[in-house]
Design a protein around this motif. Structure first.
Motif, PDB file in Angstrom:
ATOM      1  N   GLN A  55       2.307  -3.505   2.896  1.00 37.43           N
ATOM      2  CA  GLN A  55       3.381  -4.007   2.250  1.00 37.43           C
ATOM      3  C   GLN A  55       4.668  -3.539   2.823  1.00 37.43           C
ATOM      4  O   GLN A  55       5.711  -4.030   2.592  1.00 37.43           O
ATOM      5  CB  GLN A  55       3.195  -3.782   0.525  1.00 37.43           C
ATOM      6  N   ALA A  56       4.456  -2.168   3.025  1.00 35.15           N
ATOM      7  CA  ALA A  56       5.823  -1.517   3.491  1.00 35.15           C
ATOM      8  C   ALA A  56       6.262  -2.101   4.955  1.00 35.15           C
ATOM      9  O   ALA A  56       7.512  -1.947   5.363  1.00 35.15           O
ATOM     10  CB  ALA A  56       5.309  -0.059   3.777  1.00 35.15           C
ATOM     11  N   GLU A  85       3.060  -0.983  -7.866  1.00 33.67           N
ATOM     12  CA  GLU A  85       2.932  -1.235  -6.464  1.00 33.67           C
ATOM     13  C   GLU A  85       2.411  -0.058  -5.918  1.00 33.67           C
ATOM     14  O   GLU A  85       2.340   1.116  -6.304  1.00 33.67           O
ATOM     15  CB  GLU A  85       4.569  -1.201  -6.156  1.00 33.67           C
ATOM     16  N   PRO A  86       1.733  -0.231  -4.481  1.00 33.35           N
ATOM     17  CA  PRO A  86       1.825  -1.556  -3.926  1.00 33.35           C
ATOM     18  C   PRO A  86       0.510  -2.491  -4.614  1.00 33.35           C
ATOM     19  O   PRO A  86      -0.445  -1.646  -4.740  1.00 33.35           O
ATOM     20  CB  PRO A  86       1.512  -1.178  -2.524  1.00 33.35           C
ATOM     21  N   GLN A 107       3.812 -12.050   1.249  1.00 33.54           N
ATOM     22  CA  GLN A 107       4.279 -10.657   1.088  1.00 33.54           C
ATOM     23  C   GLN A 107       5.697 -10.900   0.720  1.00 33.54           C
ATOM     24  O   GLN A 107       6.374 -10.444  -0.267  1.00 33.54           O
ATOM     25  CB  GLN A 107       4.047  -9.784   2.159  1.00 33.54           C
ATOM     26  N   ASN A 164      -3.228  -0.521   1.853  1.00 36.64           N
ATOM     27  CA  ASN A 164      -2.334  -0.971   0.762  1.00 36.64           C
ATOM     28  C   ASN A 164      -0.815  -0.495   1.093  1.00 36.64           C
ATOM     29  O   ASN A 164       0.122  -1.634   1.026  1.00 36.64           O
ATOM     30  CB  ASN A 164      -2.819  -0.716  -0.629  1.00 36.64           C
ATOM     31  N   PHE A 165      -0.536   0.531   1.405  1.00 31.04           N
ATOM     32  CA  PHE A 165       0.697   1.041   1.585  1.00 31.04           C
ATOM     33  C   PHE A 165       1.222   0.688   2.974  1.00 31.04           C
ATOM     34  O   PHE A 165       2.567  -0.153   2.816  1.00 31.04           O
ATOM     35  CB  PHE A 165       0.913   2.556   1.795  1.00 31.04           C
ATOM     36  N   GLY A 184       2.800   4.090  -3.258  1.00 31.33           N
ATOM     37  CA  GLY A 184       1.373   4.099  -2.525  1.00 31.33           C
ATOM     38  C   GLY A 184       1.231   5.423  -1.784  1.00 31.33           C
ATOM     39  O   GLY A 184      -0.078   5.748  -1.640  1.00 31.33           O
ATOM     40  N   LYS A 221      13.411  -5.314   2.076  1.00 33.87           N
ATOM     41  CA  LYS A 221      12.454  -6.272   1.556  1.00 33.87           C
ATOM     42  C   LYS A 221      13.109  -7.482   1.272  1.00 33.87           C
ATOM     43  O   LYS A 221      12.537  -8.575   1.722  1.00 33.87           O
ATOM     44  CB  LYS A 221      11.881  -5.689   0.009  1.00 33.87           C
ATOM     45  N   ASN A 275       8.783 -10.758  -2.480  1.00 34.42           N
ATOM     46  CA  ASN A 275       9.675  -9.680  -2.288  1.00 34.42           C
ATOM     47  C   ASN A 275      11.194 -10.570  -2.653  1.00 34.42           C
ATOM     48  O   ASN A 275      11.968  -9.705  -3.185  1.00 34.42           O
ATOM     49  CB  ASN A 275       9.745  -9.044  -0.733  1.00 34.42           C
TER      50      ASN A 275
END
Length: 320
Positions: free
Chosen positions: A159-160, A229-230, A210, A155-156, A53, A169, A214
């Protein structure tokens, strides 16, 4: 829960035990947020290729600076009088956007608060959809460039926050969604034994979707198809676990049941891709991410998750 195919009998329950304890993962998630902030303040492209991402942003700091400039341009064109959605006044719109910009960028520290990026994207999506009549009247407003760069950043960041590498994760996933994956496993085992309801639906939050995803991708118990991804998670994002029994004569006798796992990122709303007044979007089709998940693989996955839960030391509470 639905006990027959006609869905005539339905049992609705609220079970907070399945939500896990996000506080257990608080320290690890804070570490992820600190690392996200470091990455997003980089003024070079070097070292970002391995982070999903980030490469789309090229130079992360420049992307946030571009976003800030667009926001300032947007503020200069706020209306003094305009019909806004939900009886919101122009003063209210100006106030909430002013606060958002102030929260996003600290002038004294000259630092961005990257945790505000998902909120910024939600604000922009909302106003672009429901107050588009005003925004379209101002052709000079940089709405689409602002939406595009904020979408990539959100988006990055979104999820990060739940881990930047496979190990984190999985650990955060176990701490947040461990009870949920265990319950899903119990449901699958019951169905394979001819017990329990035929259909069971769980409604939860983005954090649990999320982290559940994972667990599937990073437990190592089985191999799920990884999407590019992401993957953004939108409204009505869902995972499907379908239990099947082999009906072929050559089907495995020792494992007569298997599970297919599907994933859909929900409704992908692009306010610039629809005509005014037509905001209804279809749910994106569910993608098959595992064709043949064996019941023993699901058990192994839960065993890995439970091992993390058993070995986790809860953070100490501050003394009052």
């Amino acid at each position: 829960s639905f006990t027959n195919t006609q869905w005539e009998e339905c049992d609705l329950r609220i079970d907070t035990d399945l939500l896990g304890d996000s506080d257990m993962a608080k320290d690890m998630m804070q570490q992820s947020k600190d690392e996200i902030s470091r990455i997003m303040h980089l003024s070079t492209e070097e070292g970002n290729e391995a982070v999903p991402g980030v490469s789309q942003l090229h130079v992360p700091l420049e992307a946030m600076q571009q976003c800030l400039q667009c926001l300032k341009e947007l503020q200069r064109h706020f209306p003094k009088h305009a019909p806004l959605y939900g009886n919101e006044t122009a003063a209210m719109l100006k106030q909430r956007w002013t606060k958002m910009v102030e929260d996003f960028y600290d002038k004294k520290k000259e630092r961005f608060d990257t945790t505000k990026i998902p909120d910024l994207f939600d604000y922009l999506t909302y106003d672009s959809m429901y107050n588009m009549e005003y925004f379209r009247a101002e052709d000079t407003l940089p709405l689409f460039p602002l939406f595009r760069v904020t979408d990539v950043m959100a988006n990055f960041v979104g999820q990060a926050e739940y881990g930047l590498d496979s190990e984190s994760k999985l650990k955060i996933g176990a701490l947040v969604s461990g009870p949920l994956i265990n319950r899903i496993n119990d449901d699958v085992q019951e169905i394979s034994q001819g017990k329990g309801p035929l259909t069971r639906l769980y409604f939860s939050s983005e954090s649990h979707l999320q982290t559940l995803r994972n667990i599937l991708l990073h437990s190592g118990a089985t191999m799920c198809h990884k999407l590019h991804e992401p993957v953004p998670l939108h409204y009505l994002t869902h995972l499907l676990f379908k239990v099947y029994k082999w009906d072929r004569p050559d089907g495995p006798e020792d494992a007569p049941y298997h599970v297919e796992v599907y994933f859909s990122p929900g409704i992908d709303i692009n306010p610039f891709g629809v005509s005014e007044g037509h905001h209804i979007e279809r749910i994106q089709p569910a993608i098959l991410i595992h064709r043949d998940l064996q019941l023993d693989e699901l058990l192994e996955m839960c065993s890995i998750v439970n091992s993390i839960l058993d070995n986790h030391t809860p953070p100490r509470s501050p003394l009052s």
